[in-house]
Design a protein around this motif. Structure first.
Motif, PDB file in Angstrom:
ATOM      1  N   UNK A  81      41.607  28.761  54.923  1.00  0.00           N
ATOM      2  CA  UNK A  81      40.864  27.665  54.312  1.00  0.00           C
ATOM      3  C   UNK A  81      39.366  27.986  54.293  1.00  0.00           C
ATOM      4  N   UNK A  82      38.858  28.484  55.422  1.00  0.00           N
ATOM      5  CA  UNK A  82      37.450  28.886  55.471  1.00  0.00           C
ATOM      6  C   UNK A  82      37.148  29.962  54.441  1.00  0.00           C
ATOM      7  N   UNK A  83      38.058  30.910  54.300  1.00  0.00           N
ATOM      8  CA  UNK A  83      37.854  31.987  53.333  1.00  0.00           C
ATOM      9  C   UNK A  83      37.864  31.440  51.908  1.00  0.00           C
ATOM     10  N   UNK A  90      30.669  31.604  47.026  1.00  0.00           N
ATOM     11  CA  UNK A  90      30.253  32.877  46.434  1.00  0.00           C
ATOM     12  C   UNK A  90      30.517  32.929  44.928  1.00  0.00           C
ATOM     13  N   UNK A  91      30.898  31.777  44.349  1.00  0.00           N
ATOM     14  CA  UNK A  91      31.197  31.684  42.915  1.00  0.00           C
ATOM     15  C   UNK A  91      32.319  32.625  42.523  1.00  0.00           C
ATOM     16  N   UNK A  92      33.323  32.683  43.388  1.00  0.00           N
ATOM     17  CA  UNK A  92      34.512  33.477  43.104  1.00  0.00           C
ATOM     18  C   UNK A  92      35.739  32.571  43.204  1.00  0.00           C
ATOM     19  N   UNK A  93      35.883  31.609  42.273  1.00  0.00           N
ATOM     20  CA  UNK A  93      36.987  30.657  42.364  1.00  0.00           C
ATOM     21  C   UNK A  93      38.362  31.307  42.233  1.00  0.00           C
ATOM     22  N   UNK A  94      38.442  32.415  41.517  1.00  0.00           N
ATOM     23  CA  UNK A  94      39.729  33.100  41.398  1.00  0.00           C
ATOM     24  C   UNK A  94      40.250  33.549  42.755  1.00  0.00           C
ATOM     25  N   UNK A  95      39.354  34.043  43.600  1.00  0.00           N
ATOM     26  CA  UNK A  95      39.751  34.455  44.936  1.00  0.00           C
ATOM     27  C   UNK A  95      40.190  33.251  45.757  1.00  0.00           C
ATOM     28  N   UNK A  96      39.516  32.103  45.579  1.00  0.00           N
ATOM     29  CA  UNK A  96      39.901  30.894  46.303  1.00  0.00           C
ATOM     30  C   UNK A  96      41.320  30.481  45.954  1.00  0.00           C
ATOM     31  N   UNK A  97      41.656  30.553  44.670  1.00  0.00           N
ATOM     32  CA  UNK A  97      43.020  30.215  44.243  1.00  0.00           C
ATOM     33  C   UNK A  97      44.031  31.137  44.903  1.00  0.00           C
TER      34      UNK A  97
END
Length: 276
Positions: A81-83, A90-97
């Motif tokens: 979740x933290x990651x 970091x404006x990397x929403x693809x990685x969040x998904x």
């Protein structure tokens, strides 16, 4: 159709949507005279530049006392979740998904055969309401750990950043089925519909958010005012200027310092003069 600037998200903190001290994500921006369409390029830039980074407060992770089943959260959940939040910052929403994908898959596996209605409450008040409503309807129900809601919220939030509005809509529609009295989730769903110019669907979501605001401890006024501004915005687009003005005035009665409602009321008054 009136040309108006879309309501801009000013950062809903993804850690715990119902806790105090977090920024309201939506705000009607810009000049009331020169207003652009919701999907115009300048507006997209405004949306991106106005969104603050998600924050995490140590109090945000306190589980609801009404949680009945804590099996949905793996030992590695908090790290993932933290990651996920770090990826959004970091404006990397693809990685969040991608980071939330295994968390949601674990939930799906664990509850694949569940016949009871599943609810995901972030507060004791929400959990009590869900279980009481299920009992009234004579339907067996289960309140699960809040971690699933939070992971689903990060996913939906990131999908909006990716401009995958249809997928974001699906994510939040599912989320509000599990958490039907969470004003923050409903406000977010209203925004997604608004971005797609689905004014009636957006209006319904915002009205539901207004009704659910009492179940948002420490943020009742903020969530209700936010919902009312969404209601007002949609009503203008639907041509009901009188009701729209009433919604903005209701927000001002809750928060006299709100900066958006006076601007919107001025816009509405200008439009009404044009029709006289």
């Amino acid at each position: 159709m009136l040309r108006r600037a879309t309501i801009v998200m000013a950062a809903m903190a993804v850690a715990a949507p119902v806790m105090a001290g977090q920024t309201i994500r939506q705000r009607p921006p810009g000049n009331p005279v020169e207003r652009s369409a919701p999907d115009d390029e300048d507006d997209d830039t405004a949306v991106k530049s106005s969104r603050a980074a998600p924050s995490r407060d140590s109090d945000d992770d306190r589980p609801s006392v009404a949680v009945r089943n804590r099996g949905t959260r793996s030992p590695a959940f908090d790290a993932k979740y933290d990651a996920g939040m770090a990826a959004i910052r970091a404006k990397n929403p693809g990685k969040a998904v991608e980071l939330m994908r295994p968390v949601l898959a674990d939930f799906e596996r664990q509850y694949a055969g569940e016949k009871r209605d599943i609810f995901c409450a972030l507060t004791p008040e929400q959990s009590s309401r869900y279980l009481a409503d299920a009992a009234k309807a004579n339907r067996p129900a289960l309140a699960v750990d809040s971690g699933w809601c939070r992971a689903q919220y990060v996913t939906g939030y990131a999908l909006i950043d990716l401009d995958k509005l249809a997928e974001a809509q699906t994510a939040f529609e599912r989320l509000v089925r599990f958490a039907p009295q969470n004003a923050r989730y409903l406000n977010e769903l209203g925004y997604i519909f608004m971005k797609q110019k689905k004014w009636k669907e957006s209006l319904d979501a915002y009205r539901r958010a207004e009704a659910a605001a009492d179940l948002t401890p420490d943020r009742v006024k903020e969530e209700r005012c936010l919902a009312l501004k969404g209601v007002g915005y949609d009503l203008v687009e639907l041509g009901d200027l009188i009701a729209a003005a009433a919604a903005y005035r209701k927000c001002l009665a809750i928060n006299p310092d709100d900066e958006d409602s006076p601007r919107e009321l001025k816009y509405i008054e200008d439009q009404r003069k044009l029709t006289v």
